[in-house]
Design a protein around this motif. Sequence first.
Motif, PDB file in Angstrom:
ATOM      1  N   MET A   1       0.872 -37.433   0.534  1.00 22.91           N
ATOM      2  CA  MET A   1      -0.563 -37.664   0.547  1.00 22.91           C
ATOM      3  C   MET A   1      -0.788 -39.135   0.924  1.00 22.91           C
ATOM      4  O   MET A   1      -0.163 -40.023   0.374  1.00 22.91           O
ATOM      5  CB  MET A   1      -1.129 -37.355  -0.839  1.00 22.91           C
ATOM      6  N   SER A   2      -1.724 -39.354   1.816  1.00 17.14           N
ATOM      7  CA  SER A   2      -1.949 -40.712   2.303  1.00 17.14           C
ATOM      8  C   SER A   2      -2.793 -41.516   1.316  1.00 17.14           C
ATOM      9  O   SER A   2      -3.510 -40.942   0.482  1.00 17.14           O
ATOM     10  CB  SER A   2      -2.653 -40.663   3.657  1.00 17.14           C
ATOM     11  N   PRO A   3      -2.726 -42.832   1.386  1.00 16.44           N
ATOM     12  CA  PRO A   3      -3.533 -43.669   0.502  1.00 16.44           C
ATOM     13  C   PRO A   3      -5.037 -43.452   0.706  1.00 16.44           C
ATOM     14  O   PRO A   3      -5.808 -43.538  -0.238  1.00 16.44           O
ATOM     15  CB  PRO A   3      -3.133 -45.092   0.880  1.00 16.44           C
ATOM     16  N   LEU A   4      -5.445 -43.158   1.933  1.00 12.65           N
ATOM     17  CA  LEU A   4      -6.864 -42.905   2.193  1.00 12.65           C
ATOM     18  C   LEU A   4      -7.339 -41.655   1.465  1.00 12.65           C
ATOM     19  O   LEU A   4      -8.425 -41.641   0.899  1.00 12.65           O
ATOM     20  CB  LEU A   4      -7.107 -42.765   3.694  1.00 12.65           C
ATOM     21  N   THR A   5      -6.513 -40.629   1.436  1.00  9.03           N
ATOM     22  CA  THR A   5      -6.870 -39.401   0.723  1.00  9.03           C
ATOM     23  C   THR A   5      -7.007 -39.666  -0.774  1.00  9.03           C
ATOM     24  O   THR A   5      -7.944 -39.178  -1.415  1.00  9.03           O
ATOM     25  CB  THR A   5      -5.799 -38.318   0.968  1.00  9.03           C
ATOM     26  N   LEU A   6      -6.092 -40.438  -1.327  1.00  7.79           N
ATOM     27  CA  LEU A   6      -6.178 -40.773  -2.756  1.00  7.79           C
ATOM     28  C   LEU A   6      -7.431 -41.593  -3.048  1.00  7.79           C
ATOM     29  O   LEU A   6      -8.087 -41.389  -4.072  1.00  7.79           O
ATOM     30  CB  LEU A   6      -4.926 -41.532  -3.185  1.00  7.79           C
ATOM     31  N   PHE A   7      -7.772 -42.512  -2.155  1.00  9.94           N
ATOM     32  CA  PHE A   7      -8.970 -43.316  -2.342  1.00  9.94           C
ATOM     33  C   PHE A   7     -10.224 -42.446  -2.295  1.00  9.94           C
ATOM     34  O   PHE A   7     -11.126 -42.599  -3.124  1.00  9.94           O
ATOM     35  CB  PHE A   7      -9.051 -44.407  -1.265  1.00  9.94           C
ATOM     36  N   ILE A   8     -10.287 -41.509  -1.371  1.00  9.06           N
ATOM     37  CA  ILE A   8     -11.447 -40.615  -1.279  1.00  9.06           C
ATOM     38  C   ILE A   8     -11.549 -39.731  -2.513  1.00  9.06           C
ATOM     39  O   ILE A   8     -12.643 -39.525  -3.050  1.00  9.06           O
ATOM     40  CB  ILE A   8     -11.370 -39.776   0.016  1.00  9.06           C
ATOM     41  N   ILE A   9     -10.429 -39.236  -3.002  1.00  8.64           N
ATOM     42  CA  ILE A   9     -10.445 -38.435  -4.232  1.00  8.64           C
ATOM     43  C   ILE A   9     -10.934 -39.271  -5.399  1.00  8.64           C
ATOM     44  O   ILE A   9     -11.721 -38.805  -6.233  1.00  8.64           O
ATOM     45  CB  ILE A   9      -9.044 -37.849  -4.506  1.00  8.64           C
ATOM     46  N   PHE A  10     -10.500 -40.519  -5.479  1.00  6.32           N
ATOM     47  CA  PHE A  10     -10.954 -41.419  -6.548  1.00  6.32           C
ATOM     48  C   PHE A  10     -12.461 -41.651  -6.467  1.00  6.32           C
ATOM     49  O   PHE A  10     -13.168 -41.566  -7.473  1.00  6.32           O
ATOM     50  CB  PHE A  10     -10.205 -42.749  -6.467  1.00  6.32           C
ATOM     51  N   ILE A  11     -12.978 -41.914  -5.269  1.00 11.38           N
ATOM     52  CA  ILE A  11     -14.416 -42.149  -5.094  1.00 11.38           C
ATOM     53  C   ILE A  11     -15.210 -40.904  -5.475  1.00 11.38           C
ATOM     54  O   ILE A  11     -16.245 -40.992  -6.136  1.00 11.38           O
ATOM     55  CB  ILE A  11     -14.719 -42.574  -3.641  1.00 11.38           C
ATOM     56  N   ILE A  12     -14.736 -39.738  -5.074  1.00 10.11           N
ATOM     57  CA  ILE A  12     -15.434 -38.497  -5.424  1.00 10.11           C
ATOM     58  C   ILE A  12     -15.441 -38.290  -6.930  1.00 10.11           C
ATOM     59  O   ILE A  12     -16.464 -37.910  -7.507  1.00 10.11           O
ATOM     60  CB  ILE A  12     -14.779 -37.292  -4.705  1.00 10.11           C
ATOM     61  N   ALA A  13     -14.332 -38.549  -7.592  1.00 12.57           N
ATOM     62  CA  ALA A  13     -14.257 -38.374  -9.041  1.00 12.57           C
ATOM     63  C   ALA A  13     -15.211 -39.322  -9.768  1.00 12.57           C
ATOM     64  O   ALA A  13     -15.959 -38.901 -10.659  1.00 12.57           O
ATOM     65  CB  ALA A  13     -12.829 -38.586  -9.529  1.00 12.57           C
ATOM     66  N   VAL A  14     -15.208 -40.581  -9.385  1.00 14.42           N
ATOM     67  CA  VAL A  14     -16.091 -41.561 -10.037  1.00 14.42           C
ATOM     68  C   VAL A  14     -17.547 -41.213  -9.770  1.00 14.42           C
ATOM     69  O   VAL A  14     -18.395 -41.282 -10.671  1.00 14.42           O
ATOM     70  CB  VAL A  14     -15.763 -42.993  -9.547  1.00 14.42           C
ATOM     71  N   THR A  15     -17.865 -40.812  -8.545  1.00 20.53           N
ATOM     72  CA  THR A  15     -19.236 -40.458  -8.208  1.00 20.53           C
ATOM     73  C   THR A  15     -19.682 -39.221  -8.969  1.00 20.53           C
ATOM     74  O   THR A  15     -20.813 -39.160  -9.452  1.00 20.53           O
ATOM     75  CB  THR A  15     -19.371 -40.232  -6.690  1.00 20.53           C
ATOM     76  N   PHE A  16     -18.818 -38.235  -9.096  1.00 20.35           N
ATOM     77  CA  PHE A  16     -19.165 -37.029  -9.829  1.00 20.35           C
ATOM     78  C   PHE A  16     -19.436 -37.329 -11.296  1.00 20.35           C
ATOM     79  O   PHE A  16     -20.414 -36.834 -11.869  1.00 20.35           O
ATOM     80  CB  PHE A  16     -18.049 -35.988  -9.699  1.00 20.35           C
ATOM     81  N   ILE A  17     -18.589 -38.143 -11.907  1.00 21.13           N
ATOM     82  CA  ILE A  17     -18.786 -38.500 -13.310  1.00 21.13           C
ATOM     83  C   ILE A  17     -20.097 -39.263 -13.494  1.00 21.13           C
ATOM     84  O   ILE A  17     -20.865 -39.002 -14.429  1.00 21.13           O
ATOM     85  CB  ILE A  17     -17.584 -39.321 -13.824  1.00 21.13           C
ATOM     86  N   THR A  18     -20.380 -40.194 -12.599  1.00 20.55           N
ATOM     87  CA  THR A  18     -21.620 -40.961 -12.679  1.00 20.55           C
ATOM     88  C   THR A  18     -22.834 -40.063 -12.470  1.00 20.55           C
ATOM     89  O   THR A  18     -23.844 -40.210 -13.158  1.00 20.55           O
ATOM     90  CB  THR A  18     -21.621 -42.094 -11.634  1.00 20.55           C
ATOM     91  N   ALA A  19     -22.750 -39.146 -11.526  1.00 18.97           N
ATOM     92  CA  ALA A  19     -23.868 -38.240 -11.261  1.00 18.97           C
ATOM     93  C   ALA A  19     -24.140 -37.341 -12.468  1.00 18.97           C
ATOM     94  O   ALA A  19     -25.298 -37.120 -12.837  1.00 18.97           O
ATOM     95  CB  ALA A  19     -23.579 -37.394 -10.032  1.00 18.97           C
ATOM     96  N   ARG A  20     -23.083 -36.842 -13.082  1.00 12.02           N
ATOM     97  CA  ARG A  20     -23.262 -35.989 -14.261  1.00 12.02           C
ATOM     98  C   ARG A  20     -23.885 -36.774 -15.418  1.00 12.02           C
ATOM     99  O   ARG A  20     -24.793 -36.282 -16.097  1.00 12.02           O
ATOM    100  CB  ARG A  20     -21.912 -35.410 -14.676  1.00 12.02           C
ATOM    101  N   TYR A  21     -23.439 -37.999 -15.620  1.00 13.14           N
ATOM    102  CA  TYR A  21     -24.003 -38.845 -16.658  1.00 13.14           C
ATOM    103  C   TYR A  21     -25.478 -39.142 -16.374  1.00 13.14           C
ATOM    104  O   TYR A  21     -26.316 -39.109 -17.269  1.00 13.14           O
ATOM    105  CB  TYR A  21     -23.204 -40.147 -16.748  1.00 13.14           C
ATOM    106  N   THR A  22     -25.800 -39.406 -15.105  1.00 11.09           N
ATOM    107  CA  THR A  22     -27.178 -39.705 -14.724  1.00 11.09           C
ATOM    108  C   THR A  22     -28.085 -38.524 -14.979  1.00 11.09           C
ATOM    109  O   THR A  22     -29.185 -38.677 -15.521  1.00 11.09           O
ATOM    110  CB  THR A  22     -27.253 -40.104 -13.239  1.00 11.09           C
ATOM    111  N   LEU A  23     -27.660 -37.356 -14.588  1.00 10.17           N
ATOM    112  CA  LEU A  23     -28.490 -36.174 -14.794  1.00 10.17           C
ATOM    113  C   LEU A  23     -28.720 -35.914 -16.275  1.00 10.17           C
ATOM    114  O   LEU A  23     -29.815 -35.505 -16.674  1.00 10.17           O
ATOM    115  CB  LEU A  23     -27.854 -34.962 -14.124  1.00 10.17           C
ATOM    116  N   ASN A  24     -27.729 -36.157 -17.101  1.00 11.76           N
ATOM    117  CA  ASN A  24     -27.912 -35.991 -18.548  1.00 11.76           C
ATOM    118  C   ASN A  24     -28.875 -37.034 -19.102  1.00 11.76           C
ATOM    119  O   ASN A  24     -29.698 -36.729 -19.968  1.00 11.76           O
ATOM    120  CB  ASN A  24     -26.574 -36.080 -19.275  1.00 11.76           C
TER     121      ASN A  24
END
Length: 80
Positions: A1-24
């Motif tokens: 797995m390339s470093p770019l793929t890991l970075f994109i997965i990290f960004i998606i995870a952080v964004t998802f957690i933030t979005a869920r917290y915001t909606l709550n």
Amino acid sequence: MSPLTLFIIFIIAVTFITARYTLNKLKEPVKTSKEAVLKQTNYVDYWKNAETTNGRLAMMGLLALVVNYGLFGWIIPGFF
């Protein structure tokens, strides 16, 4: 797995957690008291709440951009 793929997965995870917290947080009513309104401290709380919500909604927009790029290969249809 390339470093770019890991970075994109990290960004998606952080964004998802933030979005869920915001909606709550957006479901909860803003607490104000009559004393705070009289002392005008509510004005400062309003802008703090507005900036916090703006940042959270920006993260939700980032999630939409990353997902759109991942699924379709472009952010804005017709542009690279």
